[in-house]
Write an enzyme that holds these catalytic residues in place. Sequence first.
Site, PDB file in Angstrom:
ATOM      1  N   TRP A 130      53.512  44.268  47.736  1.00 14.38           N
ATOM      2  CA  TRP A 130      53.339  45.336  47.068  1.00 14.38           C
ATOM      3  C   TRP A 130      53.630  46.530  47.597  1.00 14.38           C
ATOM      4  CZ3 TRP A 130      47.840  48.106  48.383  1.00 14.38           C
ATOM      5  CH2 TRP A 130      47.295  48.316  47.815  1.00 14.38           C
ATOM      6  N   ASP A 211      46.781  39.792  54.318  1.00 12.61           N
ATOM      7  CA  ASP A 211      46.380  40.286  53.359  1.00 12.61           C
ATOM      8  C   ASP A 211      45.995  39.481  52.335  1.00 12.61           C
ATOM      9  OD1 ASP A 211      45.647  41.941  50.737  1.00 12.61           O
ATOM     10  OD2 ASP A 211      47.548  42.983  50.558  1.00 12.61           O
ATOM     11  N   LYS A 246      39.462  40.894  42.409  1.00 10.51           N
ATOM     12  CA  LYS A 246      40.186  39.968  41.891  1.00 10.51           C
ATOM     13  C   LYS A 246      38.928  38.715  41.245  1.00 10.51           C
ATOM     14  CE  LYS A 246      44.060  42.618  42.637  1.00 10.51           C
ATOM     15  NZ  LYS A 246      44.527  44.001  42.116  1.00 10.51           N
TER      16      LYS A 246
END
Length: 398
Positions: A130, A211, A246
């Site tokens: 990311w 993560d 999300k």
Amino acid sequence: MFQSILPAPPDAILGLTDAWKNDPNPLKVNLGVGVFKDDAGNTPILPSVKAAEALILQSATTKSYMPISGAPEYGICVQEMVFGAGHPVVAEGRARTAHTPGGTAALRVGADFLKKVLPDATVWMSSPTWANHKGVFGAAGFKCADYPYYDAAGKGLAFDRMCEVLETVPAGDIVLLHACCHNPSGVDLDAAQWQTVAQIASRCGWLPFLDFAYQGYGDGIEQDRAGVLALAATCPEFIIASSFSKNFGLYQDRTGAITLVAANASEAAAAFSNVEIAIRVNYSNPPAHGGLIVKTILTNETLRQQWVGELDGMREHIAAIRTRFVTALGEHGVPGDYSFIARQKGMFSFSGLSDAQVKFLRDSKSIYIVGGGRINVAGITSRNMEYLCTSIKEALAI
Ligand code: LMR
């Protein structure tokens, strides 16, 4: 004092949304930031979230401060979601959780805590990772290094090369791992591969930092726990950064959590008190609203089931778009085999587009894609599918 300061470049991901918003082209498409969109291109509030907010509005009595680590009931909900009900790590008091403003703050709080206890450590990250990971850990003062992850030629996981490097990571270093829906590649480890990685961590003595931003977007809430469960079975210590942006659609409410797992309850309590110091000096205590929504949904069986259905719907929508996109690319005669897009998990697809092609799509077609070629598949709709395919065909010919 400020006269000599040069402007900073726009953010690699969020900066794209600003540019897209300012683009007057009616055909513009935003495939940048990882936000779920329905087929009309909207990011609606989940009905379960709306219902929870109505309950919260009725019952709220105060806006007083939250505890530094957030509401304890929220921590219990997060642990049950991350580990599953009745998991021994939770039952033995080895896990401690704090409510953070989003997954990014969970990463930063974890990084600040670790900088205090492991000041000389290097943080190892997947190549690619990311765009903000190096920023977050670099800002905490860490050196960052890469381990192989994505095999561009085979469009899959470079697992052997990944393990070879992880075997060389020194004890006391930190390895950042994506629990599911790897961002940006969409390529994940299977359960057996997670066990291998957990064994390497335990043998070498490096600290796994997971993560976990997309739980429920890969194969399902339970299935996406494979990495967590492998580490819990094998490693005495690890850290998890969760995001509910999300899976609950709570992007702007900045709702996440950091969970620290230690070898026993007293070590967990001592370490966690230092995590709380990292929170106190960063933002004091978390904003309440998003955590109240998550807690309200997860503790109300009717709302929980409704939310699971909504999350399943978002995952299935993205999976269907992946298949339709592969078919449409073929129908429009775009050269190449794109079947890998349908195999990738989560929101993103690593398209294989070069930076020059990404630039052409942005400058000439108003199609916004993150550098490196990451596409947010959820940004593809019935309306923009054809424009996208014909534009990509042109980009491949430049
Ligand atoms: C993304 O990768 O697009 C998201 O996680 C949003 C962000 O903060 O970058």
